[in-house]
Design a protein around this motif. Sequence first.
Motif, PDB file in Angstrom:
ATOM      1  N   GLY A 189       0.828  -1.195   0.000  1.00  0.00           N
ATOM      2  CA  GLY A 189       0.000   0.000   0.000  1.00  0.00           C
ATOM      3  C   GLY A 189       0.869   1.254   0.000  1.00  0.00           C
ATOM      4  O   GLY A 189       1.953   1.270   0.565  1.00  0.00           O
ATOM      5  N   ASP A 190       0.352   2.281  -0.653  1.00  0.00           N
ATOM      6  CA  ASP A 190       1.150   3.501  -0.782  1.00  0.00           C
ATOM      7  C   ASP A 190       0.247   4.628  -1.266  1.00  0.00           C
ATOM      8  O   ASP A 190      -0.954   4.423  -1.492  1.00  0.00           O
ATOM      9  N   SER A 191       0.828   5.783  -1.455  1.00  0.00           N
ATOM     10  CA  SER A 191       0.120   6.905  -2.068  1.00  0.00           C
ATOM     11  C   SER A 191       0.419   6.902  -3.562  1.00  0.00           C
ATOM     12  O   SER A 191       1.539   6.584  -3.980  1.00  0.00           O
ATOM     13  N   ALA A 192      -0.588   7.243  -4.353  1.00  0.00           N
ATOM     14  CA  ALA A 192      -0.414   7.272  -5.800  1.00  0.00           C
ATOM     15  C   ALA A 192      -1.236   8.412  -6.380  1.00  0.00           C
ATOM     16  O   ALA A 192      -2.172   8.905  -5.752  1.00  0.00           O
ATOM     17  N   GLN A 193      -0.866   8.808  -7.570  1.00  0.00           N
ATOM     18  CA  GLN A 193      -1.624   9.822  -8.288  1.00  0.00           C
ATOM     19  C   GLN A 193      -2.731   9.150  -9.081  1.00  0.00           C
ATOM     20  O   GLN A 193      -2.656   7.953  -9.396  1.00  0.00           O
ATOM     21  N   THR A 194      -3.765   9.897  -9.410  1.00  0.00           N
ATOM     22  CA  THR A 194      -4.817   9.391 -10.294  1.00  0.00           C
ATOM     23  C   THR A 194      -4.184   8.894 -11.582  1.00  0.00           C
ATOM     24  O   THR A 194      -3.334   9.567 -12.172  1.00  0.00           O
ATOM     25  N   GLY A 195      -4.591   7.699 -11.972  1.00  0.00           N
ATOM     26  CA  GLY A 195      -4.031   7.085 -13.170  1.00  0.00           C
ATOM     27  C   GLY A 195      -2.811   6.225 -12.902  1.00  0.00           C
ATOM     28  O   GLY A 195      -2.320   5.548 -13.815  1.00  0.00           O
ATOM     29  N   GLY A 196      -2.330   6.246 -11.673  1.00  0.00           N
ATOM     30  CA  GLY A 196      -1.139   5.481 -11.319  1.00  0.00           C
ATOM     31  C   GLY A 196      -1.431   4.014 -11.057  1.00  0.00           C
ATOM     32  O   GLY A 196      -2.559   3.539 -11.218  1.00  0.00           O
ATOM     33  N   SER A 197      -0.392   3.311 -10.648  1.00  0.00           N
ATOM     34  CA  SER A 197      -0.490   1.869 -10.421  1.00  0.00           C
ATOM     35  C   SER A 197       0.145   1.490  -9.092  1.00  0.00           C
ATOM     36  O   SER A 197       1.087   2.151  -8.638  1.00  0.00           O
ATOM     37  N   LEU A 198      -0.371   0.443  -8.512  1.00  0.00           N
ATOM     38  CA  LEU A 198       0.198  -0.142  -7.302  1.00  0.00           C
ATOM     39  C   LEU A 198       0.028  -1.648  -7.355  1.00  0.00           C
ATOM     40  O   LEU A 198      -0.905  -2.152  -7.989  1.00  0.00           O
TER      41      LEU A 198
END
Length: 119
Positions: free
Chosen positions: A9-18
């Motif tokens: 789990g992490d922080s991501a921008q819209t459109g990003g991936s995890l």
Amino acid sequence: QVQLVESGGDSAQTGGSLRLSCAASVLTLCMGWVRQAPGKGRETVARIGSGGTTWYADFVEGRFTISKDDAKNTLFLEMHSLKPEDTAMYYCAAETRPRVCVRGIFSAWGQGTQVTVSS
């Protein structure tokens, strides 16, 4: 009792991936990812059976992929095209009874891993 430990789990921008991972003491007949957003109830994101059959919630819309590595007792959730509404605590869950699992009921849970998507 099945032991489950999530990570990724992490922080991501819209459109990003995890990519989320779940280390399990054993993979049961039905494994799943369940999420809970602040102020909302838990909702099943995806689940996978022992034979590899998968199911996804409608809101996934083809953006996520659930998979498992039986040799390493590990469950994964690959998430792409993330949206702010995907922000939630994501839990790895396990159930030994497939007929119960299909109703979104799991008997073992991990501690969760936080996913935060910002716009």
